[in-house]
Design an enzyme around this catalytic site. Structure first.
Site, PDB file in Angstrom:
ATOM      1  N   PRO A 246      38.098  64.406   0.041  1.00 20.93           N
ATOM      2  CA  PRO A 246      38.357  65.737   0.567  1.00 20.93           C
ATOM      3  C   PRO A 246      37.117  66.560   0.868  1.00 20.93           C
ATOM      4  CG  PRO A 246      39.238  65.476  -1.682  1.00 20.93           C
ATOM      5  CD  PRO A 246      38.430  64.292  -1.367  1.00 20.93           C
ATOM      6  N   GLU A 247      36.436  66.260   1.962  1.00 18.65           N
ATOM      7  CA  GLU A 247      35.523  67.248   2.522  1.00 18.65           C
ATOM      8  C   GLU A 247      36.266  67.813   3.736  1.00 18.65           C
ATOM      9  OE1 GLU A 247      31.314  66.499   2.570  1.00 18.65           O
ATOM     10  OE2 GLU A 247      31.427  65.183   0.829  1.00 18.65           O
TER      11      GLU A 247
ATOM     12  N   LYS B 222      37.721  73.415   3.319  1.00 16.86           N
ATOM     13  CA  LYS B 222      38.460  72.429   2.546  1.00 16.86           C
ATOM     14  C   LYS B 222      39.858  72.907   2.185  1.00 16.86           C
ATOM     15  CE  LYS B 222      34.009  71.029   0.685  1.00 16.86           C
ATOM     16  NZ  LYS B 222      33.079  71.171  -0.448  1.00 16.86           N
TER      17      LYS B 222
ATOM     18  N   ASN C 110      29.557  67.159  -0.923  1.00 15.32           N
ATOM     19  CA  ASN C 110      28.359  66.477  -1.413  1.00 15.32           C
ATOM     20  C   ASN C 110      27.867  65.366  -0.482  1.00 15.32           C
ATOM     21  OD1 ASN C 110      26.298  66.254  -3.218  1.00 15.32           O
ATOM     22  ND2 ASN C 110      27.490  65.265  -4.826  1.00 15.32           N
TER      23      ASN C 110
ATOM     24  N   ARG D 103      25.720  69.294  -9.468  1.00 14.62           N
ATOM     25  CA  ARG D 103      26.190  68.253  -8.557  1.00 14.62           C
ATOM     26  C   ARG D 103      25.089  67.241  -8.314  1.00 14.62           C
ATOM     27  NH1 ARG D 103      30.612  69.662  -5.732  1.00 14.62           N
ATOM     28  NH2 ARG D 103      30.869  67.416  -5.690  1.00 14.62           N
TER      29      ARG D 103
END
Length: 296
Positions: free
Chosen positions: A2-3, A52, A193, A279
């Site tokens: 899920p980006e 998103k 990311n 992250r």
DNA sequence: TCTGTATGTCAAA
DNA sequence: TTGACCTACAGAC
């Protein structure tokens, strides 16, 4: 994965299979029973993605907002109008079955498997939502307030200059590292990311440079490349950021993401990985850093 | 049966 | 900056 590209595909699929359809809504798991009741029996008038998040509007004006977070996923099933409607979200899940072409005719949704937060059912098929980090019913005013806080989405603003200008202003006015800014949904919406790491690599930008330290040209290149990569992500349904993968090396889909310690595909130097703001950040010091800095 | 993992975000300290 | 939260699965014991 899920980006942003995932959610745009999801919005498109929602419009394809549920657009202008009357839906029943329920919460087999029970945690969204009140929200489901507010949209149950209504026609879905249209779905949109912003970054998103999915915003699905219903005939009474209320808007369903869903954020998949890390684990969320939608599964779809139904008759021939649902053919091609695939699961969207986190990888492989229980209850997912491939609808073979020899499938018997659709007779209705299956018994819910696992923790189904929200189930939507039309005359032709169904969708199950599991594990979202956000799922709520909003008034138009509330939805607008949430969207107003988000940065521009390269997939929504690609053909207007507004998005590029806003991105430029927000990046270049910040002293935070560009690697952090790209992940901030209030700066730009839809980048996660994977895209963060790959965008910085492809444009040979040191992740630790502050927004203020970047040139106008560098920021413009980042925006333009984000539009390209996200649009490709929507088209392909996965994040592929290298030219190599399009030719003879199908496994090399990323330059640096999750490649810590491996040789950079361009310069051969070892890719670095380190934690930044909670992250994982990946980059190639050889390609991206004028001044070498080791991971802390 | 337990642990580790994940492409995300938020509130609390 | 840290921990909590959402979920399911692979792999280790």
């Amino acid at each position: 994965m899920p980006e942003g590209h995932t959610i745009h595909r999801l919005a498109r699929q929602f419009n394809d299979v549920f657009g202008n359809a009357r839906l029943t809504a329920s919460s087999p798991q029970g945690r969204f029973a009140d929200g489901a009741a507010r949209i149950d029996g209504q026609i879905l008038t249209g779905a949109q993605a912003h970054g998103k998040q999915l915003f699905a509007a219903f005939e009474s004006g209320v808007i369903l907002r869903v954020h998949l977070g890390l684990y969320g996923a939608w599964d779809f099933g139904g008759d021939e109008t649902f053919r091609g409607a695939s699961s969207i979200g986190a990888p492989r899940r229980v209850g997912e079955r491939e609808l073979g072409s020899e499938e018997v005719s659709y007779t209705g949704p299956p018994e819910p498997i696992g923790a189904v937060r929200l189930r939507l059912v039309s005359a032709h098929g169904w969708a199950d939502l599991r594990g979202p980090s956000a799922c709520e019913v909003l008034t138009p005013t509330e939805a607008a307030a949430i969207r107003a806080k988000l940065g521009p989405d390269p997939l929504n603003a690609a053909r207007s200059d507004d998005g590029a200008v806003e991105f430029l202003q927000r990046i270049r006015s910040s002293a935070r590292p560009v690697a952090v800014l790209l992940m901030d949904q209030n700066i730009v919406a839809g980048i996660g990311n994977v895209y963060r790491a790959e965008l910085l690599f492809r444009n040979r930008i040191d992740p630790m440079l502050s927004g203020k330290q970047l040139s106008v040209e560098q920021v413009s290149m980042l925006w333009a490349d984000a539009v390209v990569l996200l649009e490709e992500g929507v088209a392909k349904g996965r994040i592929i950021t290298t030219e190599l993968a399009n030719r003879d090396r199908p496994d090399d889909v990323h330059y640096v993401y999750r490649r810590t310690g491996l040789a950079c595909l361009i310069c051969g130097e070892a890719v670095f990985g380190k934690e930044l703001a909670g992250r994982n950040l990946f980059y190639c010091p050889g390609c991206q850093c004028q001044v070498r800095h080791l991971p802390d």
